[in-house]
Scaffold this motif. Structure first.
Motif, PDB file in Angstrom:
ATOM      1  N   ALA A 202      23.031  30.457   9.826  1.00 34.73           N
ATOM      2  CA  ALA A 202      21.682  29.494   9.370  1.00 34.73           C
ATOM      3  C   ALA A 202      21.538  30.013  11.248  1.00 34.73           C
ATOM      4  O   ALA A 202      20.214  30.979  10.970  1.00 34.73           O
ATOM      5  CB  ALA A 202      21.922  28.253   9.343  1.00 34.73           C
ATOM      6  N   LYS A 203      21.950  29.754  12.018  1.00 33.69           N
ATOM      7  CA  LYS A 203      21.398  30.354  13.264  1.00 33.69           C
ATOM      8  C   LYS A 203      21.429  31.684  13.934  1.00 33.69           C
ATOM      9  O   LYS A 203      20.786  32.194  14.411  1.00 33.69           O
ATOM     10  CB  LYS A 203      22.045  29.514  14.127  1.00 33.69           C
ATOM     11  N   ARG A 204      22.542  32.438  13.392  1.00 26.98           N
ATOM     12  CA  ARG A 204      23.604  33.638  13.213  1.00 26.98           C
ATOM     13  C   ARG A 204      21.879  34.470  12.728  1.00 26.98           C
ATOM     14  O   ARG A 204      21.089  35.263  12.651  1.00 26.98           O
ATOM     15  CB  ARG A 204      23.820  34.108  12.886  1.00 26.98           C
ATOM     16  N   ALA A 205      21.601  34.173  10.911  1.00 26.51           N
ATOM     17  CA  ALA A 205      20.542  34.453  11.252  1.00 26.51           C
ATOM     18  C   ALA A 205      19.248  34.246  11.059  1.00 26.51           C
ATOM     19  O   ALA A 205      18.889  35.166  11.161  1.00 26.51           O
ATOM     20  CB  ALA A 205      20.666  34.209   8.664  1.00 26.51           C
ATOM     21  N   SER A 206      18.568  32.921  11.717  1.00 30.99           N
ATOM     22  CA  SER A 206      17.972  33.451  12.293  1.00 30.99           C
ATOM     23  C   SER A 206      17.163  34.097  13.401  1.00 30.99           C
ATOM     24  O   SER A 206      16.049  35.135  13.137  1.00 30.99           O
ATOM     25  CB  SER A 206      17.420  31.682  11.896  1.00 30.99           C
ATOM     26  N   ALA A 207      18.100  34.113  13.738  1.00 27.71           N
ATOM     27  CA  ALA A 207      18.406  35.414  15.497  1.00 27.71           C
ATOM     28  C   ALA A 207      18.190  36.324  14.546  1.00 27.71           C
ATOM     29  O   ALA A 207      17.319  37.073  15.876  1.00 27.71           O
ATOM     30  CB  ALA A 207      19.503  34.608  16.382  1.00 27.71           C
ATOM     31  N   SER A 208      19.031  36.789  13.556  1.00 23.95           N
ATOM     32  CA  SER A 208      18.749  38.326  13.397  1.00 23.95           C
ATOM     33  C   SER A 208      17.526  38.260  12.908  1.00 23.95           C
ATOM     34  O   SER A 208      16.794  39.475  13.148  1.00 23.95           O
ATOM     35  CB  SER A 208      19.977  38.261  12.536  1.00 23.95           C
ATOM     36  N   MET A 209      16.143  37.174  12.485  1.00 26.30           N
ATOM     37  CA  MET A 209      15.109  37.599  11.147  1.00 26.30           C
ATOM     38  C   MET A 209      14.395  38.004  12.858  1.00 26.30           C
ATOM     39  O   MET A 209      13.489  38.543  12.191  1.00 26.30           O
ATOM     40  CB  MET A 209      15.548  36.783  11.097  1.00 26.30           C
TER      41      MET A 209
END
Length: 270
Positions: A202-209
């Motif tokens: 989730a943290k990786r996805a959030s940073a990517s967004m």
């Protein structure tokens, strides 16, 4: 020229669409929960309307206001909505209900109040802001995408039901657009899944967004505004306007690729 009632007009696509339509000579009633967010639109002869799409009383009062001032509603643009991201296991059901209350049930309740007015007039047009996310699913976007899939299905059903009443139903399906939407969705993802079983992903996805929505590749809101204007003014509008960064290639890929391959691509994209 048309009398237009647009929701979700306090910022982003709704705000810019209201301005563009007013500048083209249409009479525009712009709605949002907070009237102070609409004050700048008065400079364009746009009428602010207070509206909470999750409140039956607010919906009925807003429609009555527009009807009394304009005499008719030629176009309803259901643009209010937001994106709640998070792993399905993590998202609180109250937050999921709020996602549907705004994106789906509020949209349909407002539409149900406006439809008899359009039938009495003998014409009308309903434009629903969906998303490419109503035709494919991004990582951790389950509840948001479910709401947009619902908007797509309801719009398709409504288009068939109203065809004999001279009422058009149109879907606007943007891809990634440079608005506050991306940051809000990333915030919600971190809130829902920033700790626990899905925290790392989730943290990786959030940073990517955040990175994507702060970048220069995604589309300017102007592409959606242009599609909105076309949908309002076309003699025979399309049923769907699929526009903006990533929309057409991703929807095509979802249609032709094996499901597990598409899933893997979406997971690796973050």
């Amino acid at each position: 020229m048309s009398n237009i009632f647009i929701t979700g007009a306090s910022s982003g696509i709704g705000f810019e669409t209201a301005k563009a339509l007013a500048l083209r000579g249409h009479t525009v009633f712009a709605a949002a929960r907070r009237l102070d967010k609409l004050e700048k639109l008065r400079d364009f002869q746009i009428v602010p309307v207070e509206l909470d799409v999750t409140s039956t009383e607010s919906i009925e009062k807003a429609v009555q206001t527009v009807q009394e001032q304009a005499g008719r509603i030629d176009v309803l643009i259901n643009n209010a909505g937001f994106g709640f991201y998070g792993a399905l296991e993590d998202v609180d059901i109250a937050d999921a209900r709020q996602q549907f209350d705004v994106n789906v049930f509020g949209l349909m309740e407002l539409t149900k109040v406006v439809l008899p007015i359009m039938r009495t007039q003998g014409s009308g047009r309903i434009i629903n802001t969906s998303s490419m996310g109503g035709r494919m699913v991004a990582y951790f976007g389950g509840w948001y995408h479910a709401s947009k899939y619902a908007v797509e299905a309801l719009s398709d059903a409504l288009r068939m039901e109203t065809a004999g009443h001279n009422i058009d139903v149109v879907l606007i399906e943007p891809g990634a657009i440079k608005t506050p939407w991306g940051a809000i969705a990333a915030d919600n993802l971190e809130k829902a899944s920033g700790a626990g079983a899905y925290a790392k992903e989730a943290k990786r996805a959030s940073a990517s967004m955040r990175k994507m929505y702060e970048g220069s590749m995604i589309s300017d809101p102007a592409v959606v505004v242009k599609a909105m204007v076309q949908a309002v003014e076309a003699k025979r509008p399309k049923a769907r306007y699929l526009i903006g960064f990533g929309a057409k290639p991703l929807v095509f890929a979802h249609a032709v690729l094996p499901n597990k391959l598409f899933d893997a691509i979406m997971r690796r994209a973050v």
